[in-house]
Scaffold this motif. Structure first.
Motif, mmCIF file in Angstrom:
data_model
loop_
_atom_site.group_PDB
_atom_site.id
_atom_site.type_symbol
_atom_site.label_atom_id
_atom_site.label_comp_id
_atom_site.label_asym_id
_atom_site.label_seq_id
_atom_site.Cartn_x
_atom_site.Cartn_y
_atom_site.Cartn_z
ATOM 1 N N GLN A 105 0.829 -1.205 0.000
ATOM 2 C CA GLN A 105 0.000 0.000 0.000
ATOM 3 C C GLN A 105 0.868 1.262 0.000
ATOM 4 O OE1 GLN A 105 -3.340 -0.459 -0.297
ATOM 5 N NE2 GLN A 105 -2.954 -2.664 -0.168
ATOM 6 N N VAL A 106 1.922 1.252 0.796
ATOM 7 C CA VAL A 106 2.826 2.404 0.860
ATOM 8 C C VAL A 106 3.528 2.597 -0.476
ATOM 9 C CG1 VAL A 106 4.965 3.267 1.890
ATOM 10 C CG2 VAL A 106 3.149 2.342 3.357
ATOM 11 N N GLU A 107 3.953 1.511 -1.093
ATOM 12 C CA GLU A 107 4.626 1.602 -2.393
ATOM 13 C C GLU A 107 3.711 2.250 -3.436
ATOM 14 O OE1 GLU A 107 6.690 -1.365 -5.732
ATOM 15 O OE2 GLU A 107 6.117 -2.134 -3.758
ATOM 16 N N ARG A 108 2.435 1.878 -3.418
ATOM 17 C CA ARG A 108 1.503 2.466 -4.388
ATOM 18 C C ARG A 108 1.306 3.958 -4.111
ATOM 19 N NH1 ARG A 108 -3.462 -0.972 -5.277
ATOM 20 N NH2 ARG A 108 -3.913 -0.454 -3.116
ATOM 21 N N ALA A 109 1.168 4.316 -2.842
ATOM 22 C CA ALA A 109 1.019 5.739 -2.503
ATOM 23 C C ALA A 109 2.236 6.525 -2.967
ATOM 24 C CB ALA A 109 0.822 5.903 -0.997
ATOM 25 N N GLU A 110 3.423 5.984 -2.734
ATOM 26 C CA GLU A 110 4.648 6.663 -3.159
ATOM 27 C C GLU A 110 4.693 6.812 -4.676
ATOM 28 O OE1 GLU A 110 7.570 4.221 -1.247
ATOM 29 O OE2 GLU A 110 7.713 5.571 0.483
ATOM 30 N N HIS A 111 4.197 5.810 -5.388
ATOM 31 C CA HIS A 111 4.124 5.893 -6.859
ATOM 32 C C HIS A 111 3.258 7.074 -7.283
ATOM 33 C CE1 HIS A 111 3.381 4.828 -11.048
ATOM 34 N NE2 HIS A 111 2.093 4.876 -10.784
ATOM 35 N N TYR A 112 2.130 7.273 -6.603
ATOM 36 C CA TYR A 112 1.244 8.386 -6.962
ATOM 37 C C TYR A 112 1.879 9.734 -6.639
ATOM 38 C CZ TYR A 112 -2.879 5.964 -8.677
ATOM 39 O OH TYR A 112 -3.751 5.242 -9.452
ATOM 40 N N TYR A 113 2.629 9.825 -5.544
ATOM 41 C CA TYR A 113 3.346 11.067 -5.259
ATOM 42 C C TYR A 113 4.341 11.375 -6.372
ATOM 43 C CZ TYR A 113 1.565 11.437 -0.474
ATOM 44 O OH TYR A 113 0.756 11.584 0.621
ATOM 45 N N THR A 114 5.120 10.377 -6.752
ATOM 46 C CA THR A 114 6.129 10.575 -7.797
ATOM 47 C C THR A 114 5.473 10.946 -9.121
ATOM 48 O OG1 THR A 114 7.626 9.004 -6.735
ATOM 49 C CG2 THR A 114 8.020 9.473 -9.047
ATOM 50 N N GLN A 115 4.417 10.237 -9.461
ATOM 51 C CA GLN A 115 3.706 10.485 -10.717
ATOM 52 C C GLN A 115 3.118 11.891 -10.737
ATOM 53 O OE1 GLN A 115 1.365 7.206 -12.666
ATOM 54 N NE2 GLN A 115 -0.372 8.460 -12.027
ATOM 55 N N ILE A 162 4.114 14.641 -8.947
ATOM 56 C CA ILE A 162 5.143 15.694 -8.987
ATOM 57 C C ILE A 162 5.846 15.723 -10.342
ATOM 58 C CG2 ILE A 162 7.330 16.412 -7.946
ATOM 59 C CD1 ILE A 162 6.094 15.429 -5.249
ATOM 60 N N ASP A 163 6.024 14.558 -10.968
ATOM 61 C CA ASP A 163 6.604 14.513 -12.312
ATOM 62 C C ASP A 163 5.706 15.194 -13.333
ATOM 63 O OD1 ASP A 163 8.783 13.189 -11.342
ATOM 64 O OD2 ASP A 163 8.219 11.214 -12.114
ATOM 65 N N ALA A 164 4.390 15.186 -13.076
ATOM 66 C CA ALA A 164 3.434 15.776 -14.020
ATOM 67 C C ALA A 164 3.307 17.289 -13.868
ATOM 68 C CB ALA A 164 2.059 15.135 -13.842
ATOM 69 N N LEU A 165 3.810 17.834 -12.766
ATOM 70 C CA LEU A 165 3.652 19.268 -12.517
ATOM 71 C C LEU A 165 4.591 20.074 -13.413
ATOM 72 C CD1 LEU A 165 2.458 21.594 -10.843
ATOM 73 C CD2 LEU A 165 4.277 21.201 -9.156
ATOM 74 N N PRO A 166 4.045 20.898 -14.297
ATOM 75 C CA PRO A 166 4.901 21.708 -15.176
ATOM 76 C C PRO A 166 5.712 22.721 -14.373
ATOM 77 C CG PRO A 166 2.629 21.636 -15.989
ATOM 78 C CD PRO A 166 2.616 21.089 -14.594
ATOM 79 N N ALA A 167 6.927 22.998 -14.828
ATOM 80 C CA ALA A 167 7.791 23.949 -14.129
ATOM 81 C C ALA A 167 7.144 25.321 -14.025
ATOM 82 C CB ALA A 167 9.137 24.043 -14.848
ATOM 83 N N SER A 168 6.336 25.682 -15.021
ATOM 84 C CA SER A 168 5.709 27.010 -15.035
ATOM 85 C C SER A 168 4.715 27.200 -13.899
ATOM 86 C CB SER A 168 5.009 27.244 -16.374
ATOM 87 O OG SER A 168 4.001 26.260 -16.581
ATOM 88 N N ASP A 169 4.190 26.095 -13.360
ATOM 89 C CA ASP A 169 3.188 26.192 -12.296
ATOM 90 C C ASP A 169 3.714 25.752 -10.938
ATOM 91 O OD1 ASP A 169 1.219 27.167 -13.990
ATOM 92 O OD2 ASP A 169 0.495 25.174 -14.521
#
Length: 277
Positions: A207-217, A219-226
């Protein structure tokens, strides 16, 4: 007490990580996000604190009507009054606020989830929608930020579920998907009776591994402009990821205790993350 003061008091009293994430916002955005948070707390409290499901359902119907008044009338509740200003200033859609109530109603209608797909709908309604509304308040230029807000909401809700396994079980609820319990050979009775074993630890690590995956996913999706305008979400993510680290370090002892961070530690993480941008 003004509507804004009521919302501020409710947010501060909760001690939530959410509260620490918007401490550094300019006043108009801080008032709006505080009103949104107070609304979420009000409808969540209906479900958690009302032991009669029929009465809770009636109260949620009242909140639906109150939301309609936010958009076309004179709301009665101080939270609704504060929310009315926020909705007008930041163009928050009524449908999304109603979806939050949809999520609360799910808690009245079911206490188990067959698989992660079913749980994902719940996470979307009670958390991702809040993330999307918060993103509107914080401001963004790139539509990809909506993907970030959605996934971050899922990550936050998964963290809440992990932290609150024991607390939820004592209210008769198990959010961990049934098919995953079966995969790791953990029974509902194990959770309801707080039986902590190797299988439960493996289940929680998953469960923790999946939550960490969503955090990474997210933050990776957040554009630098925002990134700068969306700092409150990054602050909360830093606090919640630290909480996950503590849960892992404690050996996933979530059946009998509720892991939390001290207010001073949350404030330190919030300040550090905000300054780093």
């Amino acid at each position: 007490m003004s509507p804004d003061e009521y919302c501020q008091q409710k947010a501060a009293r909760s001690g939530s990580s959410f509260y620490y994430s918007f401490l550094f916002l300019p006043p108009p955005k801080r008032r709006a996000i505080t009103a949104l948070y107070a609304f979420c707390r009000e409808v969540d409290d209906v479900v958690d604190e009302c032991h009669d499901a029929q009465i809770a359902a009636t109260k949620l119907v009242w909140w639906r009507q109150e939301l309609s008044s936010v958009y076309g009338g004179k709301p009665q509740h101080p939270v609704s009054q504060a929310l009315q200003s926020a909705c007008a200033e930041f163009n928050l859609p009524e449908e999304q606020l109603q979806e939050i109530i949809d999520g609360m109603e799910m808690d009245l209608q079911q206490s188990r989830y067959l698989d992660f797909k079913a749980l994902s709908l719940y996470c979307y309604r009670v958390a991702s929608v809040v993330g999307l509304l918060a993103a509107e308040i914080f401001g963004y230029q790139d539509r990809r930020t909506q993907k970030y807000a959605h996934d971050l909401g899922v990550a936050f809700q998964l963290t809440n579920i992990i932290r609150d396994v024991g607390e939820d079980a004592r209210m008769g609820r198990i959010y961990l998907p049934i098919d995953e319990l079966q995969r790791f050979e953990v029974t509902a009775a194990d959770i309801l009776n707080a039986r902590h074993g190797d299988n439960f630890q493996r289940l929680m690590a998953f469960q923790v591994e999946r939550a960490e995956h969503y955090y990474t996913q997210a933050i990776d999706a957040l554009p630098a402009s925002d990134r700068r305008t969306q700092r409150p979400g990054l602050v909360m993510a830093a606090i919640y990821r630290t909480l996950l680290d503590e849960i892992k370090r404690d050996g996933y002892q979530v059946l009998t205790q509720r892991t939390s961070l001290t207010p001073i530690r949350k404030l330190w993480i919030a300040w550090r993350t905000w300054v780093r941008g």
